[in-house]
Design a protein around this motif. Sequence first.
Motif, PDB file in Angstrom:
ATOM      1  N   GLN A  95       0.679  -1.291   0.041  1.00 29.44           N
ATOM      2  CA  GLN A  95       0.284   0.229  -0.001  1.00 29.44           C
ATOM      3  C   GLN A  95       0.683   1.510  -0.032  1.00 29.44           C
ATOM      4  OE1 GLN A  95      -3.187   0.236   3.097  1.00 29.44           O
ATOM      5  NE2 GLN A  95      -3.632  -2.460   2.749  1.00 29.44           N
ATOM      6  N   PHE A  96       0.395   2.127  -0.307  1.00 39.01           N
ATOM      7  CA  PHE A  96       1.070   3.335  -0.311  1.00 39.01           C
ATOM      8  C   PHE A  96       0.578   4.465   0.583  1.00 39.01           C
ATOM      9  CE2 PHE A  96       2.472   1.233  -4.057  1.00 39.01           C
ATOM     10  CZ  PHE A  96       3.642   1.911  -3.965  1.00 39.01           C
ATOM     11  N   ALA A  97       1.394   5.670   1.184  1.00 46.19           N
ATOM     12  CA  ALA A  97       0.665   6.612   1.645  1.00 46.19           C
ATOM     13  C   ALA A  97      -0.003   7.669   0.742  1.00 46.19           C
ATOM     14  CB  ALA A  97       1.320   6.685   2.773  1.00 46.19           C
ATOM     15  N   GLU A  98      -0.767   7.593  -0.034  1.00 46.42           N
ATOM     16  CA  GLU A  98      -1.340   8.273  -0.767  1.00 46.42           C
ATOM     17  C   GLU A  98      -1.958   9.456  -0.478  1.00 46.42           C
ATOM     18  OE1 GLU A  98      -2.714   4.378  -2.576  1.00 46.42           O
ATOM     19  OE2 GLU A  98      -3.351   5.291  -0.335  1.00 46.42           O
ATOM     20  N   GLU A  99      -1.877   9.698   1.270  1.00 47.20           N
ATOM     21  CA  GLU A  99      -2.424  11.360   1.490  1.00 47.20           C
ATOM     22  C   GLU A  99      -1.384  12.176   1.590  1.00 47.20           C
ATOM     23  OE1 GLU A  99      -0.831   8.166   4.929  1.00 47.20           O
ATOM     24  OE2 GLU A  99      -2.138   8.422   2.854  1.00 47.20           O
ATOM     25  N   GLU A 100       0.210  11.239   1.937  1.00 46.08           N
ATOM     26  CA  GLU A 100       0.653  12.364   1.446  1.00 46.08           C
ATOM     27  C   GLU A 100       1.155  13.081  -0.086  1.00 46.08           C
ATOM     28  OE1 GLU A 100       4.081   9.206   4.369  1.00 46.08           O
ATOM     29  OE2 GLU A 100       4.941   9.426   1.824  1.00 46.08           O
ATOM     30  N   SER A 105      -7.555   4.323  -0.926  1.00 49.47           N
ATOM     31  CA  SER A 105      -6.374   4.370  -1.565  1.00 49.47           C
ATOM     32  C   SER A 105      -6.472   6.128  -1.928  1.00 49.47           C
ATOM     33  CB  SER A 105      -5.473   4.132  -3.031  1.00 49.47           C
ATOM     34  OG  SER A 105      -6.913   3.071  -3.723  1.00 49.47           O
ATOM     35  N   ASN A 106      -8.647   6.069  -2.616  1.00 51.08           N
ATOM     36  CA  ASN A 106      -9.081   7.217  -3.192  1.00 51.08           C
ATOM     37  C   ASN A 106      -9.481   8.324  -2.494  1.00 51.08           C
ATOM     38  OD1 ASN A 106     -10.458   7.151  -6.246  1.00 51.08           O
ATOM     39  ND2 ASN A 106      -8.912   6.292  -5.959  1.00 51.08           N
ATOM     40  N   VAL A 107      -9.682   7.302  -0.689  1.00 49.01           N
ATOM     41  CA  VAL A 107     -10.092   8.505   0.678  1.00 49.01           C
ATOM     42  C   VAL A 107      -8.601   9.257   1.014  1.00 49.01           C
ATOM     43  CG1 VAL A 107     -11.650   8.688   2.391  1.00 49.01           C
ATOM     44  CG2 VAL A 107     -12.265   6.900   0.949  1.00 49.01           C
ATOM     45  N   ASN A 108      -7.706   8.695   0.991  1.00 43.65           N
ATOM     46  CA  ASN A 108      -6.535   8.300   1.241  1.00 43.65           C
ATOM     47  C   ASN A 108      -5.872   9.577   0.343  1.00 43.65           C
ATOM     48  OD1 ASN A 108      -6.430   6.261   2.998  1.00 43.65           O
ATOM     49  ND2 ASN A 108      -4.934   5.741   2.116  1.00 43.65           N
ATOM     50  N   PRO A 116      -0.648  13.620   7.158  1.00 43.92           N
ATOM     51  CA  PRO A 116      -1.727  14.162   6.903  1.00 43.92           C
ATOM     52  C   PRO A 116      -2.970  13.228   7.070  1.00 43.92           C
ATOM     53  CG  PRO A 116      -0.573  13.988   5.150  1.00 43.92           C
ATOM     54  CD  PRO A 116       0.159  13.533   6.070  1.00 43.92           C
ATOM     55  N   ALA A 117      -4.582  13.762   7.185  1.00 44.11           N
ATOM     56  CA  ALA A 117      -4.987  12.924   7.137  1.00 44.11           C
ATOM     57  C   ALA A 117      -5.505  11.847   6.265  1.00 44.11           C
ATOM     58  CB  ALA A 117      -6.709  13.696   7.692  1.00 44.11           C
ATOM     59  N   SER A 118      -5.178  10.382   6.618  1.00 41.91           N
ATOM     60  CA  SER A 118      -6.173   9.157   5.535  1.00 41.91           C
ATOM     61  C   SER A 118      -7.298   8.577   6.463  1.00 41.91           C
ATOM     62  CB  SER A 118      -4.815   8.266   5.628  1.00 41.91           C
ATOM     63  OG  SER A 118      -5.010   7.772   6.868  1.00 41.91           O
ATOM     64  N   PHE A 145      -4.676  17.185  12.055  1.00 39.63           N
ATOM     65  CA  PHE A 145      -2.990  16.338  11.855  1.00 39.63           C
ATOM     66  C   PHE A 145      -2.700  16.551  12.435  1.00 39.63           C
ATOM     67  CE2 PHE A 145      -4.533  18.936   8.526  1.00 39.63           C
ATOM     68  CZ  PHE A 145      -2.850  19.163   7.885  1.00 39.63           C
ATOM     69  N   LYS A 146      -1.621  16.078  12.711  1.00 41.08           N
ATOM     70  CA  LYS A 146      -0.281  16.031  12.633  1.00 41.08           C
ATOM     71  C   LYS A 146       0.815  16.882  12.234  1.00 41.08           C
ATOM     72  CE  LYS A 146       4.179  14.589  14.682  1.00 41.08           C
ATOM     73  NZ  LYS A 146       5.277  12.946  14.983  1.00 41.08           N
TER      74      LYS A 146
END
Length: 380
Positions: free
Chosen positions: A149-154, A182-185, A365-367, A377-378
Amino acid sequence: MKRYLSIVLTVVCLFGMSLLGCGDNSNSNGNNNGDTSSDEGLKIVIVSSPSGVDDASFNQDNYNGILAFIENHPDATVNDVRERDSNNAIAAVEAVVADYDVIVTPGFQFAGIYDIAIANPDKYFILIDSFPTDADMNEMTADNIYAMQFAEEESGFFAGITAAMQTESGKVASVHGIAYPSNVNYQFGFESGVNYANKHLGTDATVVSLPSYAGTDVTDANVGGNYIGDFSDEAMGKVVGEALLAQGVDIIFVAAGASGNGVFTAVKENGNAYVIGCDVDQFDEGVNGDSNIVLTSALKVMAPNVTLQLENIANGTFQGGNYTLRADTDSTGYVYASGRHQLTDETLSALDDAYVMIKNGDIVPASNFNGSTPDDFKGL
């Protein structure tokens, strides 16, 4: 783009490969698409979503990772199987598993391959955008599944900063296919980036979400946003794009697979807006006569990671497991190579600073499921 290239160069240095460009839709280069006659090379199949391996985005980038491997291993073969109904994804894998050594499955809809993998311990599986689950939807691991998986939120965060800093109307939006994690991220990351820019970078942008296109995630929660409901419906993509443009939106982050092509068309016809591409460098898809509608693209570095796992299979060092890939492995980012973006120097500087803070963990970021929201978010 330097971050994107760094992992590519690492793979090249390790294995001597020459990677293919993401825009190449060819089934050539010695792979004899569909031919599994070789007794020596790996027999590979990629089972894709309805948008197929020529979607100029998610599926194609994973396919290019296979082609890159085959370029260095010409005795290997690949076949691409397009499952036109995402609900039949697991059945499509089950139908072909006996004929191949490696099964590549890009997409959340393939999480259920776990039982197939356990039943076929001599086969290798590369799963992108999901971790495997059993029949009761419990997350599992298997020795013969490498799940990434990927941190798409980044990457969505970088898109949000870009949109907030370069909008002229003050209205921005993101468009997605289906509300898979992934899309919501991507969506939450985008909204986080806009909020960050508004608070720390002097912008005043509003994220526009149309209630009629709100998404429902895998837990049946309403996540808002703008969801087409499909990854291969260009006509509906254009409808959603036009609806946002009518609201005064002038920058749209497009993370919708082939459905996103319809959003691109709407923006091109509008003539007074821009898009931010997704997953891969989509600058070439943004050409519109003498101009280009793509500001930059938010990257999810898939192809080199797929290539790397195929190399591990070939040389006997494959290790199954579930992995989330982030900026600290150069697996998320944005395009800023000269001639491949339309970012101002101010935006580039802000993105560079944000990248360092994300890589160091100062910004998270939020995911979809990390317990944060785009408003809290932090790092905000």
